[in-house]
Motif scaffolding. Structure first.
Motif, PDB file in Angstrom:
ATOM      1  N   LYS A  70     -14.099   0.394  -3.478  1.00  0.00           N
ATOM      2  CA  LYS A  70     -13.172   1.195  -4.287  1.00  0.00           C
ATOM      3  C   LYS A  70     -13.417   0.940  -5.780  1.00  0.00           C
ATOM      4  O   LYS A  70     -13.388   1.863  -6.589  1.00  0.00           O
ATOM      5  N   LEU A  71     -13.642  -0.324  -6.127  1.00  0.00           N
ATOM      6  CA  LEU A  71     -13.884  -0.676  -7.526  1.00  0.00           C
ATOM      7  C   LEU A  71     -15.175  -0.037  -8.031  1.00  0.00           C
ATOM      8  O   LEU A  71     -15.235   0.452  -9.161  1.00  0.00           O
ATOM      9  N   LYS A  72     -16.202  -0.037  -7.195  1.00  0.00           N
ATOM     10  CA  LYS A  72     -17.480   0.575  -7.578  1.00  0.00           C
ATOM     11  C   LYS A  72     -17.287   2.051  -7.926  1.00  0.00           C
ATOM     12  O   LYS A  72     -17.918   2.554  -8.854  1.00  0.00           O
ATOM     13  N   GLN A  73     -16.422   2.717  -7.195  1.00  0.00           N
ATOM     14  CA  GLN A  73     -16.177   4.138  -7.428  1.00  0.00           C
ATOM     15  C   GLN A  73     -15.369   4.386  -8.704  1.00  0.00           C
ATOM     16  O   GLN A  73     -15.303   5.507  -9.180  1.00  0.00           O
ATOM     17  N   SER A  74     -14.744   3.334  -9.249  1.00  0.00           N
ATOM     18  CA  SER A  74     -13.871   3.473 -10.423  1.00  0.00           C
ATOM     19  C   SER A  74     -14.494   2.976 -11.719  1.00  0.00           C
ATOM     20  O   SER A  74     -13.814   2.889 -12.731  1.00  0.00           O
ATOM     21  N   LEU A  75     -15.775   2.607 -11.685  1.00  0.00           N
ATOM     22  CA  LEU A  75     -16.409   2.045 -12.877  1.00  0.00           C
ATOM     23  C   LEU A  75     -16.551   3.069 -13.981  1.00  0.00           C
ATOM     24  O   LEU A  75     -16.738   4.246 -13.696  1.00  0.00           O
ATOM     25  N   PRO A  76     -16.503   2.665 -15.237  1.00  0.00           N
ATOM     26  CA  PRO A  76     -16.175   1.332 -15.753  1.00  0.00           C
ATOM     27  C   PRO A  76     -14.657   1.087 -15.718  1.00  0.00           C
ATOM     28  O   PRO A  76     -13.864   2.022 -15.730  1.00  0.00           O
ATOM     29  N   ILE A  77     -14.301  -0.190 -15.656  1.00  0.00           N
ATOM     30  CA  ILE A  77     -12.896  -0.598 -15.600  1.00  0.00           C
ATOM     31  C   ILE A  77     -12.625  -1.533 -16.774  1.00  0.00           C
ATOM     32  O   ILE A  77     -13.353  -2.509 -16.978  1.00  0.00           O
ATOM     33  N   LYS A  78     -11.577  -1.251 -17.531  1.00  0.00           N
ATOM     34  CA  LYS A  78     -11.210  -2.102 -18.661  1.00  0.00           C
ATOM     35  C   LYS A  78     -10.476  -3.348 -18.170  1.00  0.00           C
ATOM     36  O   LYS A  78      -9.575  -3.253 -17.341  1.00  0.00           O
ATOM     37  N   VAL A  79     -10.891  -4.493 -18.718  1.00  0.00           N
ATOM     38  CA  VAL A  79     -10.262  -5.777 -18.384  1.00  0.00           C
ATOM     39  C   VAL A  79     -10.212  -6.650 -19.631  1.00  0.00           C
ATOM     40  O   VAL A  79     -10.886  -6.387 -20.621  1.00  0.00           O
ATOM     41  N   LYS A  80      -9.417  -7.697 -19.536  1.00  0.00           N
ATOM     42  CA  LYS A  80      -9.387  -8.746 -20.552  1.00  0.00           C
ATOM     43  C   LYS A  80      -9.658 -10.062 -19.837  1.00  0.00           C
ATOM     44  O   LYS A  80      -9.525 -10.164 -18.618  1.00  0.00           O
ATOM     45  N   ALA A  81     -10.019 -11.055 -20.612  1.00  0.00           N
ATOM     46  CA  ALA A  81     -10.329 -12.368 -20.041  1.00  0.00           C
ATOM     47  C   ALA A  81      -9.064 -13.032 -19.528  1.00  0.00           C
ATOM     48  O   ALA A  81      -8.055 -13.082 -20.218  1.00  0.00           O
ATOM     49  N   GLY A  82      -9.145 -13.539 -18.300  1.00  0.00           N
ATOM     50  CA  GLY A  82      -8.096 -14.394 -17.779  1.00  0.00           C
ATOM     51  C   GLY A  82      -8.304 -15.798 -18.317  1.00  0.00           C
ATOM     52  O   GLY A  82      -9.255 -16.062 -19.072  1.00  0.00           O
ATOM     53  N   LYS A  83      -7.449 -16.703 -17.943  1.00  0.00           N
ATOM     54  CA  LYS A  83      -7.454 -18.067 -18.492  1.00  0.00           C
ATOM     55  C   LYS A  83      -8.817 -18.757 -18.350  1.00  0.00           C
ATOM     56  O   LYS A  83      -9.345 -19.302 -19.323  1.00  0.00           O
ATOM     57  N   GLN A  84      -9.404 -18.724 -17.160  1.00  0.00           N
ATOM     58  CA  GLN A  84     -10.665 -19.443 -16.931  1.00  0.00           C
ATOM     59  C   GLN A  84     -11.829 -18.802 -17.676  1.00  0.00           C
ATOM     60  O   GLN A  84     -12.647 -19.491 -18.268  1.00  0.00           O
ATOM     61  N   PHE A  85     -11.913 -17.475 -17.667  1.00  0.00           N
ATOM     62  CA  PHE A  85     -12.990 -16.795 -18.384  1.00  0.00           C
ATOM     63  C   PHE A  85     -12.822 -16.985 -19.885  1.00  0.00           C
ATOM     64  O   PHE A  85     -13.794 -17.155 -20.618  1.00  0.00           O
ATOM     65  N   PHE A  86     -11.588 -16.988 -20.346  1.00  0.00           N
ATOM     66  CA  PHE A  86     -11.277 -17.237 -21.754  1.00  0.00           C
ATOM     67  C   PHE A  86     -11.806 -18.615 -22.170  1.00  0.00           C
ATOM     68  O   PHE A  86     -12.435 -18.768 -23.222  1.00  0.00           O
TER      69      PHE A  86
END
Length: 136
Positions: free
Chosen positions: A15-31
């Motif tokens: 489902k995610l592949k069909q919705s690309l691109p998807i806007k996100v922000k960094a969560g705690k660990q990625f931050f």
């Protein structure tokens, strides 16, 4: 211990592949990872998921990230979707958040490494009706 429901995780990945691109922000660990690399670690910094794949229980749903409107040769990032904050307006936001919550919960149980943690992940079975007169 199994972390993900394989079929559900693969279905969400598709489902995610069909919705690309998807806007996100960094969560705690990625931050934290961005800060350690000396990258600008602004909590409002946006990224776009431009690739999605499932890496099994080890990494879960993995995402390739880039900055919006970035040149093709700019460095890209890879992160588990567990460490990202998806745009709340995205149609799959609630499914992604449910996946993240479930995955984080099971990872915490796995890390506790106790017998109780194993029991907590076992799906309960339906109780069978007992025979009349036995224990009633």
């Amino acid at each position: 211990m199994r972390i993900d429901d394989y079929n559900a995780a693969k279905a969400l990945t598709e489902k995610l592949k069909q919705s690309l691109p998807i806007k996100v922000k960094a969560g705690k660990q990625f931050f934290k990872t961005l800060k350690q690399k000396g990258e600008p670690a602004n909590p409002d910094r946006e990224f776009e998921i431009d690739f999605v794949g499932y890496s099994g229980d080890e990494g879960g749903i993995m995402c390739g990230l880039k900055e919006p409107n970035s040149p093709e040769n700019q460095e890209k990032y890879v992160s588990s979707i567990t460490h990202l904050k998806i745009d709340h307006n995205h149609p799959l936001a609630s499914e992604v958040q449910a996946y993240q919550h479930q995955r984080i919960h099971k990872l915490m149980l796995q890390n506790s490494r106790g017998f109780t943690a194993e029991l907590m992940t076992i799906e309960p079975t339906k109780k069978k009706k007992s025979a009349k007169g036995f224990g009633n």
